[in-house]
Write a protein that holds these residues in place. Structure first.
Motif, PDB file in Angstrom:
ATOM      1  N   THR A  16       0.864  -1.178   0.000  1.00 50.49           N
ATOM      2  CA  THR A  16       0.000   0.000   0.000  1.00 50.49           C
ATOM      3  C   THR A  16       0.902   1.229   0.000  1.00 50.49           C
ATOM      4  N   VAL A  17       0.336   2.351  -0.355  1.00 49.64           N
ATOM      5  CA  VAL A  17       1.078   3.608  -0.287  1.00 49.64           C
ATOM      6  C   VAL A  17       0.495   4.440   0.850  1.00 49.64           C
ATOM      7  N   VAL A  18       1.367   4.845   1.758  1.00 51.36           N
ATOM      8  CA  VAL A  18       0.981   5.675   2.899  1.00 51.36           C
ATOM      9  C   VAL A  18       1.419   7.099   2.602  1.00 51.36           C
ATOM     10  N   ASN A  19       0.524   8.036   2.789  1.00 50.47           N
ATOM     11  CA  ASN A  19       0.824   9.441   2.503  1.00 50.47           C
ATOM     12  C   ASN A  19       1.569  10.091   3.675  1.00 50.47           C
ATOM     13  N   LYS A  20       2.739   9.564   3.935  1.00 52.54           N
ATOM     14  CA  LYS A  20       3.668  10.087   4.939  1.00 52.54           C
ATOM     15  C   LYS A  20       5.074   9.837   4.406  1.00 52.54           C
ATOM     16  N   ASP A  21       6.029  10.592   4.951  1.00 57.24           N
ATOM     17  CA  ASP A  21       7.407  10.406   4.492  1.00 57.24           C
ATOM     18  C   ASP A  21       7.967   9.066   4.980  1.00 57.24           C
TER      19      ASP A  21
ATOM     20  N   GLY B 191       4.796   9.905  -1.050  1.00 51.00           N
ATOM     21  CA  GLY B 191       4.349   8.984  -0.007  1.00 51.00           C
ATOM     22  C   GLY B 191       5.360   7.877   0.167  1.00 51.00           C
ATOM     23  N   THR B 192       4.950   6.836   0.845  1.00 48.26           N
ATOM     24  CA  THR B 192       5.841   5.703   1.091  1.00 48.26           C
ATOM     25  C   THR B 192       5.115   4.415   0.752  1.00 48.26           C
ATOM     26  N   LYS B 193       5.711   3.613  -0.117  1.00 51.97           N
ATOM     27  CA  LYS B 193       5.159   2.294  -0.427  1.00 51.97           C
ATOM     28  C   LYS B 193       5.635   1.323   0.648  1.00 51.97           C
ATOM     29  N   VAL B 194       4.676   0.655   1.284  1.00 51.41           N
ATOM     30  CA  VAL B 194       4.970  -0.352   2.303  1.00 51.41           C
ATOM     31  C   VAL B 194       4.596  -1.711   1.731  1.00 51.41           C
ATOM     32  N   THR B 195       5.533  -2.642   1.774  1.00 52.30           N
ATOM     33  CA  THR B 195       5.277  -4.010   1.351  1.00 52.30           C
ATOM     34  C   THR B 195       5.451  -4.909   2.562  1.00 52.30           C
ATOM     35  N   TRP B 196       4.406  -5.670   2.848  1.00 49.57           N
ATOM     36  CA  TRP B 196       4.391  -6.579   3.991  1.00 49.57           C
ATOM     37  C   TRP B 196       4.257  -7.985   3.446  1.00 49.57           C
ATOM     38  N   GLY B 197       5.122  -8.883   3.885  1.00 53.16           N
ATOM     39  CA  GLY B 197       5.035 -10.238   3.368  1.00 53.16           C
ATOM     40  C   GLY B 197       5.686 -11.268   4.250  1.00 53.16           C
ATOM     41  N   PHE B 198       5.492 -12.510   3.848  1.00 53.61           N
ATOM     42  CA  PHE B 198       6.180 -13.616   4.504  1.00 53.61           C
ATOM     43  C   PHE B 198       6.372 -14.742   3.508  1.00 53.61           C
ATOM     44  N   SER B 199       7.369 -15.569   3.783  1.00 56.45           N
ATOM     45  CA  SER B 199       7.705 -16.661   2.878  1.00 56.45           C
ATOM     46  C   SER B 199       8.267 -17.820   3.691  1.00 56.45           C
ATOM     47  N   GLY B 200       8.266 -18.968   3.068  1.00 57.82           N
ATOM     48  CA  GLY B 200       8.807 -20.140   3.753  1.00 57.82           C
ATOM     49  C   GLY B 200       8.764 -21.360   2.863  1.00 57.82           C
ATOM     50  N   LYS B 201       9.082 -22.484   3.468  1.00 54.99           N
ATOM     51  CA  LYS B 201       9.119 -23.759   2.757  1.00 54.99           C
ATOM     52  C   LYS B 201       7.985 -24.645   3.258  1.00 54.99           C
TER      53      LYS B 201
ATOM     54  N   GLY C 107      15.697   2.521   7.481  1.00 57.23           N
ATOM     55  CA  GLY C 107      15.044   3.250   6.409  1.00 57.23           C
ATOM     56  C   GLY C 107      14.616   2.406   5.221  1.00 57.23           C
ATOM     57  N   GLU C 108      14.854   1.091   5.280  1.00 58.25           N
ATOM     58  CA  GLU C 108      14.540   0.239   4.131  1.00 58.25           C
ATOM     59  C   GLU C 108      13.702  -0.992   4.464  1.00 58.25           C
ATOM     60  N   THR C 109      14.175  -1.812   5.425  1.00 60.18           N
ATOM     61  CA  THR C 109      13.507  -3.092   5.657  1.00 60.18           C
ATOM     62  C   THR C 109      13.659  -3.563   7.098  1.00 60.18           C
ATOM     63  N   ILE C 110      12.654  -4.280   7.535  1.00 62.56           N
ATOM     64  CA  ILE C 110      12.692  -4.991   8.805  1.00 62.56           C
ATOM     65  C   ILE C 110      12.411  -6.445   8.466  1.00 62.56           C
TER      66      ILE C 110
ATOM     67  N   PHE D 294       8.865   4.260   8.470  1.00 62.41           N
ATOM     68  CA  PHE D 294       9.808   3.232   8.909  1.00 62.41           C
ATOM     69  C   PHE D 294       9.934   3.222  10.430  1.00 62.41           C
ATOM     70  N   GLU D 295      10.025   4.390  11.022  1.00 61.48           N
ATOM     71  CA  GLU D 295      10.163   4.477  12.483  1.00 61.48           C
ATOM     72  C   GLU D 295       8.969   3.818  13.172  1.00 61.48           C
ATOM     73  N   TYR D 296       7.794   3.994  12.631  1.00 58.76           N
ATOM     74  CA  TYR D 296       6.584   3.378  13.186  1.00 58.76           C
ATOM     75  C   TYR D 296       6.612   1.853  13.006  1.00 58.76           C
ATOM     76  N   LEU D 297       7.009   1.406  11.832  1.00 58.67           N
ATOM     77  CA  LEU D 297       6.954  -0.025  11.499  1.00 58.67           C
ATOM     78  C   LEU D 297       7.913  -0.887  12.302  1.00 58.67           C
ATOM     79  N   LYS D 298       9.036  -0.346  12.707  1.00 59.89           N
ATOM     80  CA  LYS D 298      10.044  -1.223  13.301  1.00 59.89           C
ATOM     81  C   LYS D 298       9.724  -1.674  14.722  1.00 59.89           C
ATOM     82  N   TYR D 299       8.693  -1.115  15.319  1.00 60.93           N
ATOM     83  CA  TYR D 299       8.325  -1.501  16.677  1.00 60.93           C
ATOM     84  C   TYR D 299       7.230  -2.563  16.676  1.00 60.93           C
ATOM     85  N   LEU D 300       7.516  -3.694  17.317  1.00 62.60           N
ATOM     86  CA  LEU D 300       6.549  -4.778  17.410  1.00 62.60           C
ATOM     87  C   LEU D 300       5.295  -4.348  18.170  1.00 62.60           C
TER      88      LEU D 300
END
Length: 174
Positions: free
Chosen positions: A32-37, A129-139, A100-103, A42-48
């Motif tokens: 999604t694209v969030v209308n924030k810098d 804005g900022t594009k946020v991609t949330w995902g998971f992967s595995g075997k 500033g890139e990924t968690i 990123f600062e918000y996302l990194k906290y569990l």
């Protein structure tokens, strides 16, 4: 007796064939694209702890048991949960942060069945804005891999990811 041997051989052959053609990996993501810098997002996302504010699973069981260990927002922090049948039991650990890139993290599910997946939140500039991609992967390990012939992981959790990202967007933009 020979009929029974043929039936058993057929069943074994079918299981082997299904194991060969079954999907060995999964990767589900939504953006999604969030209308924030980017720095603010990123600062918000990194906290569990902050993830609880927009997690779709938090809505499915707002009374689930939760515990945070380590220093939130840093590598090694772990968020544990134990909830109803919709959320199960497990934990998420922050494994890597590229500022500033990924968690990147690891999801460890204990119930309803044991599994481990890699998870990630990526951010990138998106024209104001900022594009946020949330995902998971595995075997997919045998015999679960055979079940994946009849279950689509993307359909199973994709809508939850979309719901979570919509809540994230709303939280950050309000």
């Amino acid at each position: 007796m020979m009929t029974l041997i043929y039936i058993l051989a057929g069943i074994v052959a079918l299981v082997i064939l299904l194991a060969i053609i079954a999907p060995k990996n999964y990767n589900v993501s939504r953006s999604t694209v969030v209308n924030k810098d980017k720095a603010t997002v990123f600062e918000y996302l990194k906290y569990l702890e902050k993830q609880r504010e927009w997690s779709p699973w938090q809505k499915k069981d707002p009374n689930m048991e939760q515990k945070l260990t380590g220093t939130d927002g840093t590598v090694g922090a772990v968020s544990y949960w134990n909830g109803n049948k919709d959320v199960g039991e497990g934990e998420q650990e922050i494994k890597k942060i590229v500022e500033g890139e990924t968690i990147e993290g690891e999801l460890r599910f204990y119930k309803p069945w044991k599994s481990t997946s890699d998870c990630y939140l990526n951010v990138e500039d998106a024209g104001g804005g900022t594009k946020v991609t949330w995902g998971f992967s595995g075997k997919n390990k045998f015999p679960v891999s055979i079940m994946m012939l009849f279950m689509n992981m993307d359909k199973a959790v994709g809508k939850d990811f979309e719901e979570g990202l919509a809540s994230l967007k709303q939280n950050l933009e309000s």
